[in-house]
Scaffold this active site. Sequence first.
Site, PDB file in Angstrom:
ATOM      1  N   THR A  57     -43.231  47.258 -48.538  1.00  0.00           N
ATOM      2  CA  THR A  57     -42.635  48.585 -48.628  1.00  0.00           C
ATOM      3  C   THR A  57     -41.913  48.723 -49.973  1.00  0.00           C
ATOM      4  O   THR A  57     -41.895  47.796 -50.774  1.00  0.00           O
ATOM      5  CB  THR A  57     -41.585  48.798 -47.519  1.00  0.00           C
ATOM      6  N   GLU A 116     -43.985  37.920 -57.189  1.00  0.00           N
ATOM      7  CA  GLU A 116     -44.841  38.026 -58.369  1.00  0.00           C
ATOM      8  C   GLU A 116     -45.254  39.468 -58.651  1.00  0.00           C
ATOM      9  O   GLU A 116     -45.290  39.912 -59.797  1.00  0.00           O
ATOM     10  CB  GLU A 116     -46.080  37.149 -58.163  1.00  0.00           C
ATOM     11  N   ALA A 150     -48.042  43.921 -61.116  1.00  0.00           N
ATOM     12  CA  ALA A 150     -48.875  43.827 -59.904  1.00  0.00           C
ATOM     13  C   ALA A 150     -49.404  42.404 -59.724  1.00  0.00           C
ATOM     14  O   ALA A 150     -48.630  41.461 -59.608  1.00  0.00           O
ATOM     15  CB  ALA A 150     -49.989  44.859 -59.927  1.00  0.00           C
ATOM     16  N   GLU A 159     -45.238  54.972 -58.133  1.00  0.00           N
ATOM     17  CA  GLU A 159     -44.422  54.690 -56.962  1.00  0.00           C
ATOM     18  C   GLU A 159     -44.560  55.905 -56.049  1.00  0.00           C
ATOM     19  O   GLU A 159     -44.930  56.992 -56.517  1.00  0.00           O
ATOM     20  CB  GLU A 159     -42.941  54.549 -57.375  1.00  0.00           C
ATOM     21  N   LYS A 170     -38.224  46.153 -63.918  1.00  0.00           N
ATOM     22  CA  LYS A 170     -39.153  45.055 -64.216  1.00  0.00           C
ATOM     23  C   LYS A 170     -38.625  44.159 -65.342  1.00  0.00           C
ATOM     24  O   LYS A 170     -38.662  42.938 -65.233  1.00  0.00           O
ATOM     25  CB  LYS A 170     -40.518  45.617 -64.602  1.00  0.00           C
TER      26      LYS A 170
END
Length: 815
Positions: free
Chosen positions: A555, A606, A611, A667, A682
């Site tokens: 989620t 990860e 991704a 998103e 990130k």
Amino acid sequence: MKVLKFGGTSVANTENIQLVKNIVQQEAAHHKLCVVVSALGGVTDLLLDSAFLASQQQETYQKTFNLIEKKHLEVVKKLIPIQQQSTVMSFLKQELNTLETLLDGAFLIGETTPKLLDKVLGYGELLSSKIIHSYFTAEGISCSYKDSRQLIKTNTQFGKALVDFELTQQNLTQQLKEKANQVSLFPGFVASSVSGDSTTLGRGGSDYTAAILAAALNAEVLEIWTDVSGMFTANPKLVKQAIAIEEISYQEAMELSHFGAKVIYPPTIQPVLEKEIPIHIKNTFLPKEKGTVITKNTNGKNRPVRGISHIENISLLSLEGPGMVGIPGISKRFFEVLSVNNISVVLITQASSEHSICIAVDSKDAVKAKEMLDQSFAYEISLKRIHPVFVENDQAIIALVGDNMKNHQGLSGKMFSALGKNNVNIRVIAQGASERNISAVIKKEDVKKALNTLHERFFEENVKQLNLFVMGVGNVGAKFLNQIQQQKKFLKENLKLNVRIIALSNSRKMYFQEGGISLQKWEESLSQGEKADKQLFFEKIKKINLRNSIFVDNTANKLIADTYAQYLKNSISVVTCNKIASSSAYENYAELKQLSRDYNAPFLFETNVGAGLPIIDTLKNLIASGDKITKIQAVLSGSLNFVFNNFDEDREFVNVVKQAQAEGYTEPDPKIDLSGIDVMRKILILARESGYQLELDHIQNKSFLPEECLKTKNAEDFFKSLETHKAHFNQLFESAQQNNSRLKYVAQFDNGKASVGLEEIPAAHPFYNLDGKDNIVLFYTERYVDQPLIIKGAGAGAEVTASGIFADIIRIGNY
Ligand code: ADP
Ligand code: ASP
Ligand code: MG
């Protein structure tokens, strides 16, 4: 001559008794047989219940008695031809009348004595053996009935009488002299004292009856026919992967049965061991299966651990205190008290400091043991030299057993590390001097997990079962389940990983299936699940208590990220594509990492950056090998890259954003991408994983969005504002074009400082040719000084994100 014993399930009903007859007929064609039978399945328990109820003056004992009566009469009616029923029927009625009278007596006086109880319990075998004898005779088997009570003689320790082997041997030798029929049938479990009182040999004692006969009559083999195909590597009811052990030594079988392998009653082995008569355990329902042979020498020397067994309902008693050190005689007194009170000790440990003695006893004895010990040490306790006995209930013992364990180093290490990794707390450890048994006391609630963990470690050729609990089955989650389904077979065959999904949840429903959810129809199963509740989801996982448990968060929800700590604290690994936890306050991130270390539960994310690209993993490897990150430059937003790669003078900015959203590259809320928040998270995560202590608001965000767009509250308003400001976006594009550059949204980490923002990238730069939704990361390190380490590839999309989660799960599998 052979001795065959058929257990309760084997003679539980007419169909089963017919199977028994077939086996006996076949074997009787080649051998003389002694056949020992148990009570009809469940009858001994019913007899015990009825006696207990009667002793409590509860009238319901009558109901239980009626049930016992009905069970037996029904079997006779179905099994024996009507013309031959009368003798056995009148015997049954007479015996049942006596039984009823005994129970009535117990009811009237409100008490049962051990002597009466043995008389009552013996009825199970007496009735079953008579019925089976009549049936065999009716079927034309030449069969004589022998009353074990007249042959097997014991003392008067009712409930578990001790056999007088000399007298018993004399009686049985006498029997041998008589011309025997092809088959002799004996009731198991029952015996009698020298003065003629009925006794029993202890629960499960029919096995023992058979062993006594086998030894006294020098049988060539003792066959124990039961409802499983032999002695298993672990209790097959708790460990699905358990397998029958083909060969095992007497000592190993004895250890396993002492430690709970109920398939054979522990005292059974001694009489046949002395005469080296092999025991063969066979399955009445699958007579062709090999079963287990128990002999003196076994050739399976190469496997050190032969089986794993356990005993539940254990209590630990510890005696501790400064007054115990160096004082001789404490242990003697301690064990004397237990012995005088007839309390048997299952396991003993004493640390070399002599500061404490710890024993395990059956829980039913715990209260009495404490009372007696406290009384005996009352003087020392009053002087505070010894503390009152400390009792811990709800414990269990789990034991590894194998003759050959002594020749292998490191087995206990393997045992304890496997248990430790799965959060099974070990209270006490004991290893027999013969090194045939390593036992540990654990909590009863952990037994199933511990057995399965150890079984996997020692018997399953390293196939590791991973149990997944998946939260979120949207875009990414559904793809992930799909990939698992496709790869399941490959993983098992090639990586020796057996991946099972035990639970699924979305925001509406959750569904659990302890044996693993069939992935072919998971949507249907989930739709029939119960109401979703994230806390209940956790509680259930904890209760199911499986080894190698992994919580998978697919989620983007903060409330779910807030639950990770409780998973890790229970040694449940966490794999997540949700960035919220790792980009939350540093303190929280650091706590989760610490919990992961403390509880030996990987916390992997990860997919939070790039991704499925192996960015974080590479970073970890660099650092683990002693490198240091000095600078990171990256294009980390697949969504923004997609947007700026597709945006030109012919297309309107808002439509490109809408397309990115429709294709699953943003998103759920696209503003999170366009405002730069997502990229900030990130680079923050990369900086933290590089060892820097950074917070989100330390990162400089040079937003390219006009103020008004940033202030919108929902996606619709956001899209509208993008439309309103289309000139602004066109201008950004034109400026880049004029400078022969392309627009890229760049994240930087340099010298401890991080920033994100839209930049015009000239043609010579490695970022210039970044296509579609690709990501790129340049790591400058102490080793990669001038030429950075570059990782580049698709950095967004449900399919690659799902495969990144998958990769984390495999990392845990190989961990
Ligand atoms: P019977 O009535 O035939 O004497 P039991 O119920 O006494 O049978 O013993 C058989 C049962 O023992 C099996 O059904 C199984 O549940 C249990 N058991 C426990 N541990 C083991 C083991 N290691 N191997 C085989 N069976 C086991
Ligand atoms: N019927 C007895 C019991 O249930 C003995 C046996 O089955 O071995 O304990
Ligand atoms: Mg048994």
